[in-house]
Design a protein around this motif. Structure first.
Motif, PDB file in Angstrom:
ATOM      1  N   GLN A  81     -13.543  22.649  41.758  1.00  0.00           N
ATOM      2  CA  GLN A  81     -12.510  22.951  40.773  1.00  0.00           C
ATOM      3  C   GLN A  81     -11.619  24.129  41.194  1.00  0.00           C
ATOM      4  O   GLN A  81     -10.429  24.158  40.866  1.00  0.00           O
ATOM      5  N   GLN A  82     -12.161  25.073  41.930  1.00  0.00           N
ATOM      6  CA  GLN A  82     -11.335  26.203  42.342  1.00  0.00           C
ATOM      7  C   GLN A  82     -10.324  25.798  43.406  1.00  0.00           C
ATOM      8  O   GLN A  82      -9.170  26.237  43.387  1.00  0.00           O
ATOM      9  N   THR A  83     -10.723  24.953  44.332  1.00  0.00           N
ATOM     10  CA  THR A  83      -9.769  24.456  45.333  1.00  0.00           C
ATOM     11  C   THR A  83      -8.704  23.597  44.674  1.00  0.00           C
ATOM     12  O   THR A  83      -7.516  23.680  45.029  1.00  0.00           O
ATOM     13  N   CYS A  84      -9.089  22.775  43.709  1.00  0.00           N
ATOM     14  CA  CYS A  84      -8.091  22.003  42.952  1.00  0.00           C
ATOM     15  C   CYS A  84      -7.085  22.931  42.278  1.00  0.00           C
ATOM     16  O   CYS A  84      -5.878  22.653  42.255  1.00  0.00           O
ATOM     17  N   GLU A  85      -7.570  24.038  41.743  1.00  0.00           N
ATOM     18  CA  GLU A  85      -6.680  25.001  41.091  1.00  0.00           C
ATOM     19  C   GLU A  85      -5.648  25.548  42.075  1.00  0.00           C
ATOM     20  O   GLU A  85      -4.452  25.632  41.768  1.00  0.00           O
ATOM     21  N   VAL A  86      -6.090  25.921  43.259  1.00  0.00           N
ATOM     22  CA  VAL A  86      -5.153  26.490  44.231  1.00  0.00           C
ATOM     23  C   VAL A  86      -4.149  25.439  44.701  1.00  0.00           C
ATOM     24  O   VAL A  86      -2.987  25.756  44.996  1.00  0.00           O
ATOM     25  N   ARG A  87      -4.567  24.189  44.748  1.00  0.00           N
ATOM     26  CA  ARG A  87      -3.620  23.123  45.090  1.00  0.00           C
ATOM     27  C   ARG A  87      -2.502  23.035  44.044  1.00  0.00           C
ATOM     28  O   ARG A  87      -1.357  22.690  44.389  1.00  0.00           O
ATOM     29  N   ALA A  88      -2.793  23.359  42.796  1.00  0.00           N
ATOM     30  CA  ALA A  88      -1.733  23.381  41.779  1.00  0.00           C
ATOM     31  C   ALA A  88      -0.673  24.420  42.118  1.00  0.00           C
ATOM     32  O   ALA A  88       0.514  24.259  41.785  1.00  0.00           O
ATOM     33  N   TYR A  89      -1.076  25.496  42.785  1.00  0.00           N
ATOM     34  CA  TYR A  89      -0.121  26.532  43.151  1.00  0.00           C
ATOM     35  C   TYR A  89       0.864  26.045  44.210  1.00  0.00           C
ATOM     36  O   TYR A  89       1.989  26.561  44.303  1.00  0.00           O
ATOM     37  N   ALA A  90       0.454  25.061  45.008  1.00  0.00           N
ATOM     38  CA  ALA A  90       1.391  24.460  45.960  1.00  0.00           C
ATOM     39  C   ALA A  90       2.504  23.727  45.214  1.00  0.00           C
ATOM     40  O   ALA A  90       3.652  23.684  45.679  1.00  0.00           O
ATOM     41  N   SER A 142      -2.567  31.492  34.875  1.00  0.00           N
ATOM     42  CA  SER A 142      -3.882  30.863  34.832  1.00  0.00           C
ATOM     43  C   SER A 142      -4.508  31.121  33.469  1.00  0.00           C
ATOM     44  O   SER A 142      -4.789  32.268  33.114  1.00  0.00           O
ATOM     45  N   VAL A 143      -4.708  30.043  32.705  1.00  0.00           N
ATOM     46  CA  VAL A 143      -5.331  30.173  31.381  1.00  0.00           C
ATOM     47  C   VAL A 143      -6.831  30.058  31.609  1.00  0.00           C
ATOM     48  O   VAL A 143      -7.438  29.012  31.413  1.00  0.00           O
ATOM     49  N   VAL A 144      -7.427  31.169  31.992  1.00  0.00           N
ATOM     50  CA  VAL A 144      -8.656  31.116  32.784  1.00  0.00           C
ATOM     51  C   VAL A 144      -9.862  30.556  32.040  1.00  0.00           C
ATOM     52  O   VAL A 144     -10.642  29.804  32.601  1.00  0.00           O
ATOM     53  N   GLY A 145     -10.058  30.900  30.774  1.00  0.00           N
ATOM     54  CA  GLY A 145     -11.265  30.451  30.084  1.00  0.00           C
ATOM     55  C   GLY A 145     -11.028  29.445  28.986  1.00  0.00           C
ATOM     56  O   GLY A 145     -11.902  29.191  28.153  1.00  0.00           O
ATOM     57  N   PHE A 146      -9.843  28.835  28.975  1.00  0.00           N
ATOM     58  CA  PHE A 146      -9.441  28.016  27.840  1.00  0.00           C
ATOM     59  C   PHE A 146     -10.153  26.675  27.768  1.00  0.00           C
ATOM     60  O   PHE A 146     -10.395  26.149  26.686  1.00  0.00           O
ATOM     61  N   ALA A 201     -13.424  33.753  38.165  1.00  0.00           N
ATOM     62  CA  ALA A 201     -12.334  32.781  38.265  1.00  0.00           C
ATOM     63  C   ALA A 201     -10.983  33.447  38.058  1.00  0.00           C
ATOM     64  O   ALA A 201     -10.005  33.123  38.745  1.00  0.00           O
ATOM     65  N   GLY A 202     -10.899  34.377  37.114  1.00  0.00           N
ATOM     66  CA  GLY A 202      -9.638  35.074  36.881  1.00  0.00           C
ATOM     67  C   GLY A 202      -9.181  35.860  38.094  1.00  0.00           C
ATOM     68  O   GLY A 202      -8.000  35.839  38.463  1.00  0.00           O
ATOM     69  N   LEU A 203     -10.101  36.546  38.744  1.00  0.00           N
ATOM     70  CA  LEU A 203      -9.751  37.312  39.940  1.00  0.00           C
ATOM     71  C   LEU A 203      -9.374  36.383  41.092  1.00  0.00           C
ATOM     72  O   LEU A 203      -8.445  36.671  41.867  1.00  0.00           O
ATOM     73  N   GLU A 204     -10.095  35.263  41.227  1.00  0.00           N
ATOM     74  CA  GLU A 204      -9.745  34.278  42.271  1.00  0.00           C
ATOM     75  C   GLU A 204      -8.345  33.725  42.055  1.00  0.00           C
ATOM     76  O   GLU A 204      -7.532  33.666  42.991  1.00  0.00           O
TER      77      GLU A 204
END
Length: 456
Positions: A305-314, A326-330, A345-348
């Motif tokens: 899930q974290q790699t998927c998140e960074v792909r959204a930044y692309a 990043s709506v980190v804990g929603f 997760a928020g720091l990442e």
């Protein structure tokens, strides 16, 4: 390339780079539910050793989601700047971490390399970093964006004023907005999550915010966070749209679940540029993301899930946004179980977004069924401020009565300003001083002349 590492008498083998990334990830409830997580800390450690020795160039040779299957992969590869990558291409992931943390590597150098990074490279290096590493590296990077004010400058910190209402009542929203302005909140954006996607209600709120902004010459931007298709229609109908909002994900299938394509985002971006409503800049897009969105849509292709998140930044960086949040804990404990996982997760997310060249903020938030409390959020808020986060939320009482989750309040940003001496966006700070909301030192005046904003 063989992916294996021996610890004691056990040799840990991983079939591909996608598996290495997943197994190296700090513990996540979402990856456990998806069957992607390391079975124990030894396997996680072995995966990190393998990842540290993996050349950055391997991520170009072995795309974790095939180019022909996914539009986000195609976008990330096609927009890659080979000249920017050349400076670090020969490094392994572990050596890249050392390069980022080296005292001689400053923020300008990092941003020069940023366009040459695939999101998987960025996710990979974050998995090798301690929380301290994430804070230090992110603090070097300043990503400045502009619309009616200037966000992201060193020593400055901004807030989104989030006056949500369970029935989209304009009077209730206006009251919360005025209250927030009198606490100095709202330089990032005055942004409403509408309870419905009804175009008429959305237009009513847009016109109300625009009237408030123009009447008092407030140097900020407004946004009603409706679906991008609703916003496009409203722009065509002449509504006063400043920022175009959309939630985005890290795979084509995730974005499909949001009713979004890259072609649709292209259309929205061009429409926003044509309106040209900014006064100091043209960054007109606002994106929100969050770890777990691809998993919850069953659209992760076996990627953690974290790699998927960074792909959204692309996706986000193509459109030069004003804000990325990043709506980190929603999404809930199914994906980030407790305060420790949310904090990490928020720091990442903040570090990875900055490394991708994005103006990152964070909604420091949680749902009430997660194993977390406000003390955990105070910790994350403080660490993000040290890391140079561009903005956070300002929600009345820290309790969003429409979205039903806990976030940060109007008061929380005052704590950070007093603690770290952080200023508002320069144009907004000048306006607050002119309205006698804050003094020359940026402190809220005890006797604010509230009548200036109350009689509308």
């Amino acid at each position: 390339m063989k992916y294996q590492h021996r610890i004691g008498a056990t040799t840990y083998s991983f079939p591909d780079l996608k598996c290495v990334l997943a197994k190296a990830t700090p513990e996540r409830s979402g990856d456990k539910l998806a069957g992607l997580a390391a079975e124990n800390n030894k396997e996680r450690l072995a995966a990190r050793h393998v990842l540290a020795d993996t050349p950055l160039s391997q991520f170009l040779d072995e795309l974790i989601i095939p180019y022909e299957l996914d539009a986000v992969t195609r976008l990330a590869v096609d927009q890659l700047d080979e000249a920017a990558l050349a400076e670090v291409r020969s490094l392994t992931v572990g050596e890249f971490r050392d390069w980022l943390l080296a005292a001689e590597t400053d923020g300008a150098t990092i941003l020069r390399v940023s366009p040459g990074l695939l999101p998987e490279m960025v996710a990979a290096v974050s998995k090798l970093m301690s929380n301290q590493d994430l804070i230090l590296a992110a603090s070097k990077i300043r990503v400045v964006s502009q619309f009616r004010n200037t966000l992201g400058l060193k020593g400055h910190f901004s807030t989104r004023l989030q006056p949500n209402h369970p029935t989209d009542d304009p009077k209730g929203i206006l009251a919360s907005t005025i209250d927030g302005l009198l606490y100095g909140v709202g330089d990032a954006v005055i942004g409403i999550n509408p309870a419905s996607d009804d175009p008429r209600a959305t237009r009513t709120l847009l016109e109300m915010l625009d009237e408030l902004r123009t009447r008092f010459n407030i140097p900020t931007q407004t946004c009603v966070l409706a679906h991008v298709t609703t916003t496009i229609d409203l722009m065509e109908a002449g509504a006063p749209v400043d920022l175009i909002f959309q939630s985005i994900g890290g795979t084509e299938a995730t974005n499909d679940s949001f009713g979004v394509t890259l072609e649709l985002l292209d259309q929205a971006y061009q429409a926003g540029l044509q309106l040209d409503r900014g006064t100091v800049g043209r960054n007109c897009m606002y994106f929100e993301t969050g770890q777990g969105s691809s998993h919850s849509a069953n659209a992760h292709h076996g990627v953690d899930q974290q790699t998927c998140e960074v792909r959204a930044y692309a996706v986000a960086r193509k459109y030069r946004p004003l804000l990325v949040n990043s709506v980190v804990g929603f999404i809930g404990p199914e994906y980030l179980y407790d305060g420790k996982q949310i904090l990490r997760a928020g720091l990442e997310d903040h570090f990875c977004g900055k490394l991708m060249g994005l103006p990152m903020g964070c909604d420091v938030c949680y749902t009430n069924h997660a194993q977390v409390d406000q003390d955990d959020m105070d910790n994350l808020l403080s660490l993000l401020a040290l890391a140079g986060c561009n903005f956070v939320m300002g929600v009345p009482g820290a309790d969003d009565v429409m979205l039903h989750y806990q976030s940060t309040s109007y008061h929380d940003q005052l704590y950070l300003r007093q603690l770290l001496g952080l200023k508002h966006a320069p144009e907004f700070e000048q306006w607050l001083q002119g309205m006698n909301v804050i003094d020359d030192q940026g402190q809220i005046l005890e006797e604010t002349p509230r009548h200036r904003l109350m009689y509308l």
